[in-house]
Every structure is written in C-alpha cells, then in structure tokens.
Design an enzyme around this catalytic site. Structure first.
Site, short mmCIF file in Angstrom:
data_model
loop_
_atom_site.label_atom_id
_atom_site.label_comp_id
_atom_site.label_asym_id
_atom_site.label_seq_id
_atom_site.Cartn_x
_atom_site.Cartn_y
_atom_site.Cartn_z
N GLY A 146 13.24 28.56 -1.06
CA GLY A 146 14.47 28.15 -1.75
C GLY A 146 14.27 27.74 -3.19
N ILE A 174 16.30 34.09 -5.73
CA ILE A 174 17.48 34.28 -4.87
C ILE A 174 17.68 33.05 -3.98
N GLY A 175 16.57 32.49 -3.48
CA GLY A 175 16.68 31.32 -2.60
C GLY A 175 17.41 30.17 -3.27
N ASP A 189 9.15 25.30 0.61
CA ASP A 189 8.64 26.20 -0.43
C ASP A 189 7.23 25.77 -0.83
N THR A 206 14.64 44.11 1.94
CA THR A 206 14.84 44.83 0.69
C THR A 206 15.08 46.32 0.93
N ASP A 207 15.78 46.95 -0.01
CA ASP A 207 15.97 48.40 0.08
C ASP A 207 14.66 49.15 -0.04
N GLU A 208 13.62 48.48 -0.59
CA GLU A 208 12.34 49.17 -0.78
C GLU A 208 11.67 49.57 0.52
N TYR A 240 3.81 45.76 -1.48
CA TYR A 240 4.93 44.81 -1.30
C TYR A 240 5.91 45.34 -0.26
N LYS A 273 7.02 43.95 3.53
CA LYS A 273 8.39 43.61 3.94
C LYS A 273 8.81 44.44 5.16
N ASN A 276 18.21 45.68 -6.18
CA ASN A 276 17.66 44.83 -7.25
C ASN A 276 18.65 43.76 -7.69
N VAL A 332 8.47 50.25 -20.96
CA VAL A 332 9.17 51.15 -20.02
C VAL A 332 8.11 51.99 -19.34
N GLY A 387 2.35 54.78 -7.89
CA GLY A 387 3.25 54.97 -6.74
C GLY A 387 4.70 54.64 -7.03
P1 NAD Z 1 10.77 34.91 -5.86
O1 NAD Z 1 9.39 35.46 -6.06
O2 NAD Z 1 11.58 34.53 -7.05
O3 NAD Z 1 10.70 33.60 -4.93
C1 NAD Z 1 9.88 33.54 -3.80
C2 NAD Z 1 9.81 32.07 -3.37
O4 NAD Z 1 9.02 31.99 -2.18
C3 NAD Z 1 9.14 31.15 -4.41
O5 NAD Z 1 9.87 29.96 -4.54
C4 NAD Z 1 7.76 30.89 -3.80
O6 NAD Z 1 7.21 29.63 -4.20
C5 NAD Z 1 8.09 30.92 -2.32
N1 NAD Z 1 6.91 31.23 -1.49
C6 NAD Z 1 6.01 32.23 -1.66
N2 NAD Z 1 5.07 32.18 -0.71
C7 NAD Z 1 5.40 31.14 0.11
C8 NAD Z 1 4.83 30.60 1.28
N3 NAD Z 1 3.71 31.11 1.82
N4 NAD Z 1 5.43 29.55 1.87
C9 NAD Z 1 6.57 29.00 1.34
N5 NAD Z 1 7.14 29.47 0.22
C10 NAD Z 1 6.57 30.53 -0.39
O7 NAD Z 1 11.51 35.97 -4.96
P2 NAD Z 1 13.04 36.47 -4.99
O8 NAD Z 1 13.20 37.55 -5.97
O9 NAD Z 1 13.92 35.28 -5.04
O10 NAD Z 1 13.13 37.13 -3.53
C11 NAD Z 1 13.46 36.33 -2.40
C12 NAD Z 1 13.46 37.21 -1.17
O11 NAD Z 1 14.41 38.26 -1.34
C13 NAD Z 1 12.13 37.88 -0.88
O12 NAD Z 1 11.93 37.89 0.50
C14 NAD Z 1 12.31 39.30 -1.41
O13 NAD Z 1 11.51 40.21 -0.70
C15 NAD Z 1 13.78 39.53 -1.13
N6 NAD Z 1 14.48 40.47 -2.02
C16 NAD Z 1 14.41 40.32 -3.37
C17 NAD Z 1 15.16 41.18 -4.19
C18 NAD Z 1 15.15 41.05 -5.69
O14 NAD Z 1 15.75 41.87 -6.37
N7 NAD Z 1 14.53 40.04 -6.27
C19 NAD Z 1 15.93 42.18 -3.61
C20 NAD Z 1 15.95 42.31 -2.21
C21 NAD Z 1 15.24 41.43 -1.43
O1 DAU Z 2 15.00 46.83 -4.87
C1 DAU Z 2 14.75 45.52 -4.46
C2 DAU Z 2 13.46 45.05 -5.07
O2 DAU Z 2 13.71 44.92 -6.47
C3 DAU Z 2 12.97 43.72 -4.51
O3 DAU Z 2 12.65 43.89 -3.16
C4 DAU Z 2 11.74 43.22 -5.27
O4 DAU Z 2 11.38 41.93 -4.81
C5 DAU Z 2 12.10 43.14 -6.73
O5 DAU Z 2 10.95 42.77 -7.47
C6 DAU Z 2 12.62 44.48 -7.23
O6 DAU Z 2 11.57 45.48 -7.21
P1 DAU Z 2 11.45 46.57 -8.38
O7 DAU Z 2 10.08 47.09 -8.38
O8 DAU Z 2 12.55 47.56 -8.30
O9 DAU Z 2 11.76 45.62 -9.65
P2 DAU Z 2 11.05 45.47 -11.07
O10 DAU Z 2 11.91 44.57 -11.89
O11 DAU Z 2 9.61 45.13 -10.95
O12 DAU Z 2 11.14 46.95 -11.65
C7 DAU Z 2 12.41 47.59 -11.80
C8 DAU Z 2 12.19 48.95 -12.42
O13 DAU Z 2 11.74 48.78 -13.76
C9 DAU Z 2 11.15 49.80 -11.74
O14 DAU Z 2 11.55 51.17 -11.83
C10 DAU Z 2 9.90 49.61 -12.57
C11 DAU Z 2 10.47 49.42 -13.96
N1 DAU Z 2 9.72 48.53 -14.87
C12 DAU Z 2 9.41 47.28 -14.42
C13 DAU Z 2 8.73 46.41 -15.23
C14 DAU Z 2 8.36 45.01 -14.75
C15 DAU Z 2 9.37 48.95 -16.14
O15 DAU Z 2 9.68 50.09 -16.54
N2 DAU Z 2 8.70 48.09 -16.95
C16 DAU Z 2 8.34 46.83 -16.55
O16 DAU Z 2 7.71 46.12 -17.34
#
Ligand code: NAD
Ligand code: DAU
Length: 337
Positions: free
Chosen positions: A10, A14-15, A35, A125-127, A149, A153, A178, A205, A274
């Site tokens: 949290g 997102i949390g 956390d 996640t959609d990933e 990653y 998941k 995302n 990029v 990848g």
């Molecule tokens: P984030 O990296 O911002 O936050 C993760 C949190 O988890 C942090 O507060 C960290 O301290 C805590 N954490 C990590 N390891 C831990 C552990 N072992 N025990 C307790 N706490 C721990 O992540 P986010 O972007 O907020 O993503 C949150 C969730 O949503 C994740 O499960 C991620 O896979 C999922 N998700 C993220 C996105 C996105 O776009 N960011 C999209 C879809 C799903």
């Molecule tokens: O789709 C959901 C996922 O979105 C979540 O599950 C992940 O936790 C979250 O990190 C995010 O993953 P992505 O890999 O899609 O996000 P990221 O912001 O790392 O990258 C988004 C896109 O941008 C991807 O195509 C890679 C590209 N990128 C990313 C970075 C950090 C760049 O071109 N340059 C960069 O420096």
C-alpha cells in the site's frame, strides 16, 4: 457491518492510490497496509492518513509467514498489490521477483485459507498474456509471459487459481494495463519522461519507439478493483483496460508538447531485451459488472503531468536517492552515451 482489510504494497504507486480511494469511499472500514518499503515504497504517499485511526501501517514482508498470519487473522479480505513491478529491473535480475511475487503470494494465500477470509484479490497485469499484434485479449487467452516480471505475475496467478479450485478460497484477479497518475515511481516510462523533460534531460525511447501500450488512469483502476472485489465471481479474472493505446513516440511527444519542451529531447536508445510489442485488453467482462473509466486519454495524461509539475519535491527526493542514481546509471549509462 464495517470490515478490516489487508492491503499489501500500500505504500507503492497503485496501492497508495487505492488506500486513499477506498477509505474515502468506505469511511467505516479499516485498512492495514503491510509494506516492506523497498525502493518503490514511500510512506510519504499516504502521509495524509498518519493520524487516521482507520489506517494502520505495518512495516514488513509478505514473505514473513508469522507476521502475515497474525495480520490476516484480523482481516475480512486481502488485496495483494505487493510486488516487484518493474520489467527493466527484472531483466537485470529476477530473484526478488520470484521471491516476492510468487512466494509472497503463496504465503498470503496460505494465511487467507487458514483464516477463511471472505475475499482474496490478486492485483495482476495484462503482461501475463505476453505480446500481440492484432485484436485484444479476453480472459480466456492463455498466459504466455515473456519477461521475468510477467512470468512471476503469471506464476502468482496460477497459485491463486489453485487455491480457489483446491481449497475453495474466494479469489478474484484483476489484470490491468499501464497505469498512470500521481505517486508513480519515476523509473516507469511516463513519470520518467515527465520529470526528465522538466529538467531538460533526454527521454530514452527503446528501439524504434513503436511498441504499443494501453494507458489507464490509476483512479479508474481503483474503481475496477473495488467493483470486482465486491461483485466479481469467485475464481474469475477480469481485464481492466483504458482503451487508450499509444506507441512510445506518441507518448513522448504528448508529454513534451504539454510541457512546452522541444522534440530534440527525444533520444532513441538500445532496445529492452524481449520487448513486448503490444498489449491490448478486451474489458467487456468488467464493463458488464458496471465498470467504466471516468477519465479519458487526454485528461488522464494532463492530470498526471500536472501532478508531477505540482509535486516536484516528491520526485526530486526520489531522483536524488542512492538507489535511484545507481539504477539510472546501470540502466541508462551506456544507452544515453
Ligand atoms: P510499485 O513498485 O509502485 O509498488 C510496489 C509496493 O510493494 C511498494 O510499496 C513496495 O515497497 C511493496 N513491496 C515490494 N515487495 C514487498 C514485500 N516482499 N512485502 C511487502 N511489500 C512489498 O508497484 P505498482 O506499480 O503500484 O504495482 C502494484 C501492483 O499492481 C503490482 O502487483 C503490479 O504487478 C500490479 N500492476 C501494476 C501496473 C502498473 O501499470 N504499474 C499495471 C497492472 C498491474
Ligand atoms: O501493462 C502493465 C504493466 O505496465 C505493469 O504490469 C508493470 O508493473 C508496469 O511497470 C508496466 O510495464 P511496462 O513495461 O509496460 O512499463 P514501462 O513504463 O517500464 O514501459 C512502458 C513502455 O515504454 C515499454 O514499451 C518500454 C518503453 N520504455 C520504457 C522505459 C522505462 C522506453 O521506451 N524507455 C524507457 O526508458
């Protein structure tokens, strides 16, 4: 009747948005936030709840069996946000991803089973689906993750599914695209680009910049989680997409444009290993439950950029930290030469 809910992770992006959303929406409920405060966890994200007795912060690890069991014993439901969440870090090294995302989820499931919680909500996640070129995934598509990653998941989801089938645990899963919005750690593309652009630093990029992502405003993700937690069918997974597709160059241009910065800041660099080409979700199932996003593409990006403009001290503290500087050098040192 009021409920007590365990939210893991949290203090992350997102949390923390979810805790705020939830306590505003359900003023009689209580949240325990477990956390570990890794580099991505930041107590400042929820400092507005420091004096709120509906909110309790516990500094600890979801892999700590005793601690998790003692907390779950007092809870009606669990939301598992805790994860290692950054793809690029998982490419540099995947051990913590397997430990937290897979084993940590197992520890939570085991405690939830023992204490018969009413709901276990896995934030996924959609990933997990992999990468696609045409169309959109629905929930029946096989999971074909392509990086450490997303593999961690997908593995967590397999355990969630097994606990529902084998033990009858009342699980639900949401698979979101995302997220963008306030409090996102500036390693992820959108906050990285916004904060670099403010400082006239290059926007890296990867590859040709034509990979496509779907963007979802974080509050819309929170409302979908709320709905699925309360109304979703146990054992089911729900896609949550914003239907806001854009490629890397388009995202970079939109940010530069709103900040009034030149396109010369855009810098093409060595690709991510990848690199998934495209994610796209069919969110018909969650829409049938009654969900729809409240914020459109332009508005979600506009609000996100404005938040970083208005909250410079939040991200400047992070960008000045040892962890961030070391990571940035490792990830971009060679790329941006
Ligand atoms: P984030 O990296 O911002 O936050 C993760 C949190 O988890 C942090 O507060 C960290 O301290 C805590 N954490 C990590 N390891 C831990 C552990 N072992 N025990 C307790 N706490 C721990 O992540 P986010 O972007 O907020 O993503 C949150 C969730 O949503 C994740 O499960 C991620 O896979 C999922 N998700 C993220 C996105 C996105 O776009 N960011 C999209 C879809 C799903
Ligand atoms: O789709 C959901 C996922 O979105 C979540 O599950 C992940 O936790 C979250 O990190 C995010 O993953 P992505 O890999 O899609 O996000 P990221 O912001 O790392 O990258 C988004 C896109 O941008 C991807 O195509 C890679 C590209 N990128 C990313 C970075 C950090 C760049 O071109 N340059 C960069 O420096």
């Amino acid at each position: 009747m009021s409920k007590t809910l365990l939210v893991t992770g949290g203090s992350g992006f997102i949390g923390s948005n979810f805790v705020r959303y939830y306590l505003n929406r359900y003023p009689d409920d209580r949240i325990i936030n477990l956390d570990k405060l890794t580099y991505a966890g930041n107590p400042a994200n929820l400092s507005d709840f420091d004096d709120d007795d509906r909110y309790r912060f516990v500094h600890g690890d979801i892999c700590d069996v005793e601690l998790v069991e003692s907390l779950v014993a007092d809870c009606d439901g669990v939301f598992n946000f805790a994860a290692e969440s950054h793809v690029d870090r998982s490419i540099l090294g995947g051990a913590e991803f397997v430990q937290t995302d897979v084993y940590g989820t197992y520890v939570l499931l085991e405690a939830a089973r023992k204490h018969e919680v009413e709901r276990f909500h896995q934030i996924s996640t959609d990933e997990v689906y992999g990468s696609l070129t045409e169309g959109a995934w629905d929930e029946g598509f096989p999971m074909e993750p392509r990086n450490p990653y997303s593999a961690s998941k997908a593995s967590a989801e397999m355990l969630v599914r097994a606990y529902h089938i084998t033990h009858g645990l009342q699980t639900v899963v949401t698979r979101a695209s995302n997220n963008i919005g306030p409090y996102q750690y500036p390693e992820k593309r959108v906050p990285l680009y916004i904060t670099n652009a403010i400082d006239d630093q290059p926007l890296p990029v990867y590859g040709n910049g034509l990979q496509i992502r779907d963007h979802l405003f974080v509050d819309d993700h929170c409302s979908a989680i709320d709905l699925v937690f309360h109304e979703g069918v146990a054992g089911e997974a729900y896609n949550v997409g914003g239907e806001n597709e854009a490629n890397g160059v388009e995202v970079a241009r939109a940010i530069l444009d709103q900040l009034g910065k030149p396109e010369s800041l855009l810098q093409f660099v060595e690709d991510r290993a990848g690199h998934d080409q495209r994610y796209a979700l069919n969110s018909g199932k969650v829409r049938q439950l009654g969900w729809q996003p409240a914020v459109d593409t332009e508005e979600s990006m506009r609000r996100t950029i404005q938040w970083y403009v208005d909250n410079e001290s939040w991200w400047r503290d992070i960008k000045a930290s040892d962890d961030y500087l070391a990571y940035y050098k490792r990830q971009y040192g060679e790329r941006l030469k």
